[in-house]
Design an enzyme around this catalytic site. Sequence first.
Site, PDB file in Angstrom:
ATOM      1  CG  ASP B 327      30.632  42.092  28.765  1.00  0.00           C
ATOM      2  OD1 ASP B 327      31.610  42.777  28.447  1.00  0.00           O
ATOM      3  OD2 ASP B 327      29.713  42.478  29.497  1.00  0.00           O
ATOM      4  CG  ASP B 364      39.162  35.914  43.966  1.00  0.00           C
ATOM      5  OD1 ASP B 364      37.971  36.274  43.913  1.00  0.00           O
ATOM      6  OD2 ASP B 364      39.902  35.837  42.966  1.00  0.00           O
ATOM      7  CD  GLU B 368      36.149  34.061  37.335  1.00  0.00           C
ATOM      8  OE1 GLU B 368      35.588  34.292  38.436  1.00  0.00           O
ATOM      9  OE2 GLU B 368      35.767  34.555  36.267  1.00  0.00           O
ATOM     10  CB  ALA B 397      38.761  48.229  36.121  1.00  0.00           C
ATOM     11  CE  LYS B 398      44.762  54.257  38.333  1.00  0.00           C
ATOM     12  NZ  LYS B 398      44.741  55.385  39.248  1.00  0.00           N
ATOM     13  NE  ARG B 400      43.475  44.437  32.814  1.00  0.00           N
ATOM     14  CZ  ARG B 400      44.131  43.895  31.799  1.00  0.00           C
ATOM     15  NH1 ARG B 400      45.299  44.348  31.443  1.00  0.00           N
ATOM     16  NH2 ARG B 400      43.619  42.883  31.130  1.00  0.00           N
ATOM     17  CG  MET B 401      47.271  43.247  40.759  1.00  0.00           C
ATOM     18  SD  MET B 401      49.046  43.106  40.927  1.00  0.00           S
ATOM     19  CE  MET B 401      49.600  44.678  40.370  1.00  0.00           C
ATOM     20  CE  LYS B 414      43.111  34.960  41.780  1.00  0.00           C
ATOM     21  NZ  LYS B 414      42.684  35.766  42.928  1.00  0.00           N
ATOM     22  CG  ASP B 537      26.926  43.268  35.618  1.00  0.00           C
ATOM     23  OD1 ASP B 537      27.844  44.018  35.215  1.00  0.00           O
ATOM     24  OD2 ASP B 537      27.115  42.153  36.111  1.00  0.00           O
TER      25      ASP B 537
END
Lengths: 88, 699
Positions: B327, B364, B368, B397-398, B400-401, B414, B537
């Site tokens: 990764d 969040d 980040e 993951a689908k 992606r925001m 975002k 992981d």
Amino acid sequence: MKNLTLVDEIGIQRDNIMQLLGSEKPQKSIPLKLFLALCLNLLIAPTVYAASSGSVSRTSSYAIGLLLIVTVALAIYLLVAMLQPQRF
Amino acid sequence: MTSFESSPSLTPPTRGPRSSRKHTAKVDTTGLYTRAIRESFIKLDPRVMVRNPVMFVVWVGTIITFITILSPNLFGSVPGQNQQVYNFLITLILFFTVLFANFAEAVAEGRGKAQADALRATRSDTKARRLSPKGVVEEVNSTNLRKGDLVKVIAGDIIPADGEVLNGIASVDESAITGESAPVLKEPGSDIASSVTGGTRILSDELTIRVTADPGQGFIDRMIALVEGAERTKTPNEIALTVLLAGLTLIFLVVIAVLPLIANYRGSPVSIATLISLLVALIPTTIGGLLSAIGIAGMDRVAQFNVIATSGRAVEACGDVNTLILDKTGTITLGNRLAEEFITVNGHTQQAMAKVALAASIFDQTPEGKSIVSLANRLGAKIDFDESKSEGVEFTAKTRMSGTNLPDGIHVRKGAVDAIKGFVRSRGGNLTPELDAAYEKVSRLGGTPLAVCQENEIYGIIYLKDIVKPGIRERFEQMRRMGIRTIMLTGDNRITASVIAAEAGVDDFIAEATPEDKMRVIQAEQAENKIVAMTGDGTNDAPALAQANVGVAMNSGTQAAKEAANMVDLDSDPTKLIDIVTIGKQLLITRGALTTFSIANDISKYFAIIPAIFSAAGLQSLNIMGLASSQSAVLSALIFNALIIPALIPLALRGVKFKPLTADQLLQNNVYIYGLGGIIAPFFGIKIIDIIISSVGLK
């Protein structure tokens, strides 16, 4: 039904006997193995004694006989180690 | 894990640079050698000895020579004086040869057992403060805790069970497990920081924890089972080497068995003790005695890096690895990506952009996300809505925001630029070239661009800065020299990925990768008969971890990942994969080097013993070492044979010094150092021992 010949019958009987021996084969213990080795030595030692033409004593011929059995046993063991190494 | 780049779970804990940290867990090795000496006697049990064909033959030989002490002429009369003393010395040397081999194995095993004991010591029952559903605190034994129970721990307490932090912030001493003395901060909402392990100690403040494992199912329990490993199974290379060693032993056994016939025919009878000595000197006892120790020590070296290997096979597979899948975040780059700058588009001001970015990141909890909140606050942005009436939208993951659904029905988001473009387009918004320019600018800097929008209006790009780890380029260069291909997987766009890939010096990269891509890449590489290693992981990494030849799961990862992998990294540091591969290579090189040395030794021993024994048969001219007598030649060769085992124990345990060279260069080095060295060393060693034996009058 097909008539069995003598050859067929011998084959069937042989398989049955092998099956019977296989099913009732006792778990050979170390004392039993040692006893069988000593019995085998009763055959080997006189041969060694006869072959030595009297140059080794009777006691030595029994010792050499046992040594031969140990050597052959080690050779078989090493062969098994080569053929089935994952067991070791 | 959500995505390769957005999840913080692959980010190593903030414990300072890895090079400055010790990788040894707190293992008590005092008394290791005393225990090993005791163990080496216990291992004399024939049922244990029979598992090592070469040493078993030596053991049987020892028993036979012992019998000849009692009755030297049992197998026939032999010429020579002091046969009993001679036979006694041979028996003693053979006995020590077996003992030294057992000692090598016992020392190697000792560390694994010590590690299991250290882990077991942390598993002691403790009192726990269980919170009842009504919030009442009751004191119970830790063994009575069950999955789902809530417990409260305060400074000084031992954490009673594995769990997840629900409330509070505290520093925890995890040295019992990781060996890392610096305390680790634990807080809710983060993959790594929110998980606590039973047996570790809370140093400050207090935490409320939800228990995640029943008694006996905790992390330490599983680790003990792994370290102890019950019965160690042989690795494929060990099996191949066992076949070779057993074959060589069998050949020499047959040769020695027929020698008396030739000797007697030539009128030069040889005693049984001498024949057994010759056999032991010729069979590869050095590697036979050290083989299992090398394998165990390899696993131990991995364990010293705070990695638990489930099998020796896994460690060995590391040595054969052709492809490393890594990764980007946390492995190639430092991983603590922080918001560096807001680049506005469509005429929006920095303040307006900061306000929307803050609203989108308020729920969040990733590093980040927190850094975006921090940057927005620095630019004066404030929350002007009721947080309790808002709804956080998690990253997947689908999609992606991530983002927030505000109380007045407005959606702020975002995420990956493509994903945000799609979101805006679906709401009838317009896309401008300005956005693409900002996106490209950030990508060319090697940063991760995150677009920010409110409904159908894009406000700008967040520049997430990440830094390539120092020295990683050199590591990849070493890997290349060893013939290992490195592939970087990243959720970032192609431009960012190519910039980072070029900077880090990886061989290949896959941009905008999904977790499923890992599986696809592994299968493609394996189809070309390559051995693949990877780290992971998350639960969605589990199939890929199981598919890879070497799968290293992070300790901070999910249970599914840990069960699918064949190694668990207690430090949760993905860079360690590179170290583990090096250890695997070192293990294979050590085994190869010692095998070469052992077999090369036989040539010299042959020259020492054969001419001396058969001097009467006219072979004296071959006695190039000028050994004093046949008896001293046999004793010298046997003593050298016995002493070389303990002399090589440190090398077997430490491993041959590893240099990143190609397979051909390694083979050449091995042949020169251990092949030629293996032939020359015994000539000197045997001659010196012979001089000593002669001088003390044992000839």
